[in-house]
Write a protein that holds these residues in place. Structure first.
Motif, PDB file in Angstrom:
ATOM      1  N   GLU B 175       0.963  -1.063   0.024  1.00 26.15           N
ATOM      2  CA  GLU B 175       0.569   0.022   0.105  1.00 26.15           C
ATOM      3  C   GLU B 175       0.769   1.539   0.109  1.00 26.15           C
ATOM      4  O   GLU B 175       0.254   2.517  -1.096  1.00 26.15           O
ATOM      5  CB  GLU B 175      -1.157  -0.470   1.074  1.00 26.15           C
ATOM      6  CG  GLU B 175      -2.644   1.170   1.572  1.00 26.15           C
ATOM      7  CD  GLU B 175      -3.049   0.886   2.588  1.00 26.15           C
ATOM      8  OE1 GLU B 175      -2.794   0.871   2.999  1.00 26.15           O
ATOM      9  OE2 GLU B 175      -3.934  -0.505   1.880  1.00 26.15           O
ATOM     10  N   TYR B 176       2.251   1.453   0.500  1.00 28.38           N
ATOM     11  CA  TYR B 176       3.016   2.607   0.742  1.00 28.38           C
ATOM     12  C   TYR B 176       3.361   2.133  -0.503  1.00 28.38           C
ATOM     13  O   TYR B 176       3.563   3.558  -0.778  1.00 28.38           O
ATOM     14  CB  TYR B 176       3.463   2.088   2.018  1.00 28.38           C
ATOM     15  CG  TYR B 176       5.087   2.958   1.699  1.00 28.38           C
ATOM     16  CD1 TYR B 176       5.602   4.450   2.043  1.00 28.38           C
ATOM     17  CD2 TYR B 176       6.096   2.682   1.685  1.00 28.38           C
ATOM     18  CE1 TYR B 176       6.492   4.695   1.717  1.00 28.38           C
ATOM     19  CE2 TYR B 176       7.596   2.994   1.356  1.00 28.38           C
ATOM     20  CZ  TYR B 176       7.449   4.027   1.103  1.00 28.38           C
ATOM     21  OH  TYR B 176       8.929   4.648   1.575  1.00 28.38           O
ATOM     22  N   GLU B 177       3.789   0.620  -1.311  1.00 30.93           N
ATOM     23  CA  GLU B 177       4.630   1.396  -1.784  1.00 30.93           C
ATOM     24  C   GLU B 177       3.962   2.132  -3.485  1.00 30.93           C
ATOM     25  O   GLU B 177       4.812   2.498  -4.150  1.00 30.93           O
ATOM     26  CB  GLU B 177       5.491   0.380  -2.932  1.00 30.93           C
ATOM     27  CG  GLU B 177       5.452  -0.128  -3.671  1.00 30.93           C
ATOM     28  CD  GLU B 177       5.937  -1.812  -4.392  1.00 30.93           C
ATOM     29  OE1 GLU B 177       5.494  -2.210  -3.954  1.00 30.93           O
ATOM     30  OE2 GLU B 177       6.493  -2.189  -5.212  1.00 30.93           O
ATOM     31  N   ARG B 178       2.703   1.651  -3.583  1.00 33.99           N
ATOM     32  CA  ARG B 178       1.923   2.352  -4.108  1.00 33.99           C
ATOM     33  C   ARG B 178       1.668   3.976  -3.644  1.00 33.99           C
ATOM     34  O   ARG B 178       2.093   4.660  -5.071  1.00 33.99           O
ATOM     35  CB  ARG B 178       0.398   2.160  -4.372  1.00 33.99           C
ATOM     36  CG  ARG B 178       0.081   0.464  -5.168  1.00 33.99           C
ATOM     37  CD  ARG B 178      -1.352   0.114  -5.189  1.00 33.99           C
ATOM     38  NE  ARG B 178      -2.309   0.634  -4.178  1.00 33.99           N
ATOM     39  CZ  ARG B 178      -2.373  -0.814  -3.557  1.00 33.99           C
ATOM     40  NH1 ARG B 178      -1.989  -1.812  -4.216  1.00 33.99           N
ATOM     41  NH2 ARG B 178      -2.697  -1.387  -2.123  1.00 33.99           N
ATOM     42  N   SER B 179       1.283   4.464  -2.822  1.00 34.64           N
ATOM     43  CA  SER B 179       1.491   6.200  -2.847  1.00 34.64           C
ATOM     44  C   SER B 179       2.775   7.219  -2.971  1.00 34.64           C
ATOM     45  O   SER B 179       3.312   7.728  -2.306  1.00 34.64           O
ATOM     46  CB  SER B 179       1.070   6.163  -2.136  1.00 34.64           C
ATOM     47  OG  SER B 179       1.730   5.369  -0.893  1.00 34.64           O
ATOM     48  N   HIS B 180       4.486   5.890  -2.586  1.00 29.46           N
ATOM     49  CA  HIS B 180       5.830   6.543  -2.366  1.00 29.46           C
ATOM     50  C   HIS B 180       6.142   7.549  -4.111  1.00 29.46           C
ATOM     51  O   HIS B 180       5.824   6.576  -4.786  1.00 29.46           O
ATOM     52  CB  HIS B 180       6.952   4.939  -2.781  1.00 29.46           C
ATOM     53  CG  HIS B 180       7.986   5.790  -2.469  1.00 29.46           C
ATOM     54  ND1 HIS B 180       8.875   4.741  -2.700  1.00 29.46           N
ATOM     55  CD2 HIS B 180       8.404   6.219  -1.253  1.00 29.46           C
ATOM     56  CE1 HIS B 180       9.656   5.316  -1.901  1.00 29.46           C
ATOM     57  NE2 HIS B 180       9.827   6.882  -1.312  1.00 29.46           N
ATOM     58  N   GLU B 181       5.924   8.304  -3.637  1.00 30.24           N
ATOM     59  CA  GLU B 181       6.180   9.822  -4.293  1.00 30.24           C
ATOM     60  C   GLU B 181       7.357   9.413  -5.092  1.00 30.24           C
ATOM     61  O   GLU B 181       8.283   8.919  -3.639  1.00 30.24           O
ATOM     62  CB  GLU B 181       5.862  10.581  -4.539  1.00 30.24           C
ATOM     63  CG  GLU B 181       4.184  10.919  -4.209  1.00 30.24           C
ATOM     64  CD  GLU B 181       3.071  11.570  -3.978  1.00 30.24           C
ATOM     65  OE1 GLU B 181       4.148  12.872  -3.629  1.00 30.24           O
ATOM     66  OE2 GLU B 181       1.848  12.046  -4.030  1.00 30.24           O
ATOM     67  N   ASN B 182       7.735  10.416  -5.899  1.00 33.30           N
ATOM     68  CA  ASN B 182       8.844  10.333  -6.465  1.00 33.30           C
ATOM     69  C   ASN B 182       9.226  11.594  -5.941  1.00 33.30           C
ATOM     70  O   ASN B 182       8.717  12.689  -6.874  1.00 33.30           O
ATOM     71  CB  ASN B 182       8.732   9.696  -7.828  1.00 33.30           C
ATOM     72  CG  ASN B 182      10.773  10.414  -8.214  1.00 33.30           C
ATOM     73  OD1 ASN B 182      10.690  11.579  -8.331  1.00 33.30           O
ATOM     74  ND2 ASN B 182      10.895  10.142  -9.658  1.00 33.30           N
ATOM     75  N   MET B 183      10.068  12.380  -5.249  1.00 29.10           N
ATOM     76  CA  MET B 183      10.954  13.633  -4.692  1.00 29.10           C
ATOM     77  C   MET B 183      11.763  13.929  -5.407  1.00 29.10           C
ATOM     78  O   MET B 183      11.946  15.456  -5.364  1.00 29.10           O
ATOM     79  CB  MET B 183      11.237  13.432  -3.409  1.00 29.10           C
ATOM     80  CG  MET B 183      10.477  12.894  -2.248  1.00 29.10           C
ATOM     81  SD  MET B 183       8.744  13.701  -2.137  1.00 29.10           S
ATOM     82  CE  MET B 183       8.821  15.649  -1.549  1.00 29.10           C
ATOM     83  N   GLU B 184      11.940  13.959  -6.579  1.00 27.81           N
ATOM     84  CA  GLU B 184      13.234  14.534  -7.406  1.00 27.81           C
ATOM     85  C   GLU B 184      12.989  14.994  -8.387  1.00 27.81           C
ATOM     86  O   GLU B 184      13.579  16.258  -8.791  1.00 27.81           O
ATOM     87  CB  GLU B 184      14.279  12.832  -8.260  1.00 27.81           C
ATOM     88  CG  GLU B 184      15.323  11.858  -7.561  1.00 27.81           C
ATOM     89  CD  GLU B 184      14.188  10.902  -6.769  1.00 27.81           C
ATOM     90  OE1 GLU B 184      13.377  10.981  -5.918  1.00 27.81           O
ATOM     91  OE2 GLU B 184      14.212  10.012  -6.914  1.00 27.81           O
ATOM     92  N   VAL B 185      11.786  14.703  -8.858  1.00 32.78           N
ATOM     93  CA  VAL B 185      11.114  15.075 -10.465  1.00 32.78           C
ATOM     94  C   VAL B 185      10.553  16.879  -9.506  1.00 32.78           C
ATOM     95  O   VAL B 185      10.721  17.519 -11.112  1.00 32.78           O
ATOM     96  CB  VAL B 185       9.571  14.967 -10.205  1.00 32.78           C
ATOM     97  CG1 VAL B 185       9.251  15.299 -12.037  1.00 32.78           C
ATOM     98  CG2 VAL B 185       9.866  13.122 -10.342  1.00 32.78           C
ATOM     99  N   LYS B 186      10.438  17.108  -8.889  1.00 29.50           N
ATOM    100  CA  LYS B 186      10.126  18.531  -8.338  1.00 29.50           C
ATOM    101  C   LYS B 186      11.580  19.425  -8.681  1.00 29.50           C
ATOM    102  O   LYS B 186      11.241  20.352  -8.894  1.00 29.50           O
ATOM    103  CB  LYS B 186       9.422  18.615  -7.060  1.00 29.50           C
ATOM    104  CG  LYS B 186       7.711  19.001  -7.352  1.00 29.50           C
ATOM    105  CD  LYS B 186       7.526  19.673  -5.966  1.00 29.50           C
ATOM    106  CE  LYS B 186       5.800  20.028  -6.714  1.00 29.50           C
ATOM    107  NZ  LYS B 186       5.071  20.265  -5.434  1.00 29.50           N
TER     108      LYS B 186
END
Lengths: 204, 250
Positions: B175-186
């Motif tokens: 569940e966490y994996e699905r919502s693990h956002e990529n923080m590098e894009v911003k």
């Protein structure tokens, strides 16, 4: 880390006299070009050399190697190296010369250096490449505005009377052109370019 | 010396930094002090009570982005992996983010009327990012990491209570994996706004510093999420599965 492979420029110098070719070589090195050189001293050997090395990028020809019908022979050489850039040196310019640069024997040192520099470093004018790809089209700007204001793809499609798929394509192109992926980033871009009023963003 | 994996247990610790100075903050995360003399990686790690093989896997993969021994890393305990990851979190929040903020503040101070608005935009953008990053890291520190450790401890002590099993069933790591956002894009967007789209900001020195910091943080974050996504999450999935198997509820 990968190192850029340095490819040497291939340059052909065609002139009857050795001193002439030496002079050209020296000038090329003065302006900082380190080429792979091909030297020839008559028309036939030049033509042969171009046939063997179709990837020659720059061709510098002194008119003294051309037989009488100069223009026709020049065209023939030109046809052998269609992707290369051609410079012709001589006493007077040839009519309909298929060359990018022409140098007169009477040119002084400054002119000669400048001509060589332009010849090697000025990009060739290619109308297709001159188009600025980073500028958004009118439609893309419309889409960008709505994205920046926080509308969803579906809402944007309804607002602009286009399909959701078209919205997605526009967004993909916008991101590619600008190198900006997030909505927050696109919003900043839209504000910088005065596409939207910062106040309207805040109120949302 | 293997060119792709230059660091081995007998490498001199001083050489590690000489070969790749980007590893300076990594050594910091492991709590290693300088003054190595001629000590080897093995000796320094032993002195600081650091698992030398874990240390080597981390620095070699940080040095060479193409080298990533997922399976080898997954064999280390969750405790060890998480200790490294949470030290990294602290480094972002306590060092890197303030460094970047300082640059932006400096730019705001130096700005003239003409570009004040643009720097303000950058500053707002980064503030928003900072809030998101903190939230992201906090969530991992407060819920994900303790959960992973509790799984490992339950298996080791063979004490699997119903509460934990219930949690595995209801809120697995997936569940966490699905919502693990990529923080590098911003961060990459912020870089591109400065590099490509903003008019020149007239504070060249600070701007250079800011860009360098952004590149460093982005690269570090990339390496960090690589460990989270490809080492920690698969490891936790395995632990979950083992617990369900041993407790016979599957």
């Amino acid at each position: 880390m990968e190192q850029n492979e340095i490819k040497k420029l291939k340059i052909a110098i065609a002139a009857k006299q050795f001193l002439y070719r030496l002079g050209i070589k020296t000038l090329i090195s003065v302006i900082g070009v380190e080429p792979e050189l091909y030297e020839t001293n008559n028309y036939d050997s030049t033509s042969e050399c171009l046939k063997l090395n179709p990837d020659i990028k720059y061709l510098i020809i002194n008119q003294d190697i051309l037989p009488h019908a100069k223009e026709a022979y020049l065209q023939k050489l030109r046809a052998l190296c269609p992707w290369g850039k051609l410079m012709v040196i001589g006493d007077e310019s040839i009519e309909h010369c298929p060359c990018a640069s022409f140098m007169l024997n009477t040119n002084n040192q400054k002119d000669v250096l400048e001509k060589f520099q332009d010849f090697f470093f000025e990009p060739e004018k290619n109308p297709l490449e001159n188009e600025n790809t980073s500028v958004l089209s009118d439609r893309e700007i419309e889409v960008l505005k709505t994205v920046a204001l926080g509308f969803s793809n579906k809402e944007i499609a309804e607002k602009l009377f286009i399909s959701t798929n078209t919205v997605i394509t526009h967004r993909k192109n916008i991101t590619e052109k600008l190198g900006i992926k997030t909505i927050a980033g696109l919003t900043v871009y839209a504000i910088i370019n005065n596409y939207i009023d910062p106040e309207t963003v805040k109120s949302k | 010396m293997n060119k792709n994996l230059p660091f081995a247990s007998q490498t001199k610790m001083a050489d590690v930094i000489h070969i790749d100075y980007r590893l300076i903050p990594i050594l910091g995360r492991f709590g290693i002090d300088y003054g190595f003399n001629n000590k080897t990686v093995f000796e320094v790690c032993k002195k600081h009570d650091i698992n030398v093989w874990f240390f080597l896997a981390i620095i070699n993969s940080y040095h060479n982005p193409k080298y990533f021994p997922e399976k080898q890393l997954q064999n280390f305990s969750a405790q060890l992996i998480i200790q490294y990851l949470s030290h990294t979190h602290a480094y972002y929040l306590n060092n890197k983010v303030p460094d970047i903020e300082r640059c932006i503040n400096e730019m705001e101070k130096q700005s003239t009327d003409a570009n004040y608005q643009n720097i303000k935009l950058l500053s707002n953008f980064f503030n928003q990012y900072k809030v998101e990053l903190k939230k992201h890291l906090d969530k991992e520190d407060i819920t994900v990491f303790p959960y992973a450790i509790s799984l490992e401890q339950a298996l080791e002590s063979n004490k699997m209570d119903n509460k934990l099993i219930e949690k595995i069933k209801k809120q697995p790591i997936e569940e966490y994996e699905r919502s693990h956002e990529n923080m590098e894009v911003k961060l990459s967007d912020l870089k591109n706004l400065i590099i490509r789209h903003l008019p020149p900001l007239l504070c060249k020195d600070t701007c250079q510093k800011l860009l360098t910091e952004l590149f460093r943080l982005e690269a570090d974050l990339e390496n960090h999420s690589r460990i989270e996504d490809n080492v920690l999450i698969p490891k936790v999935k395995l632990l979950e599965q083992k617990i369900l198997e041993t407790s016979g509820t599957e």
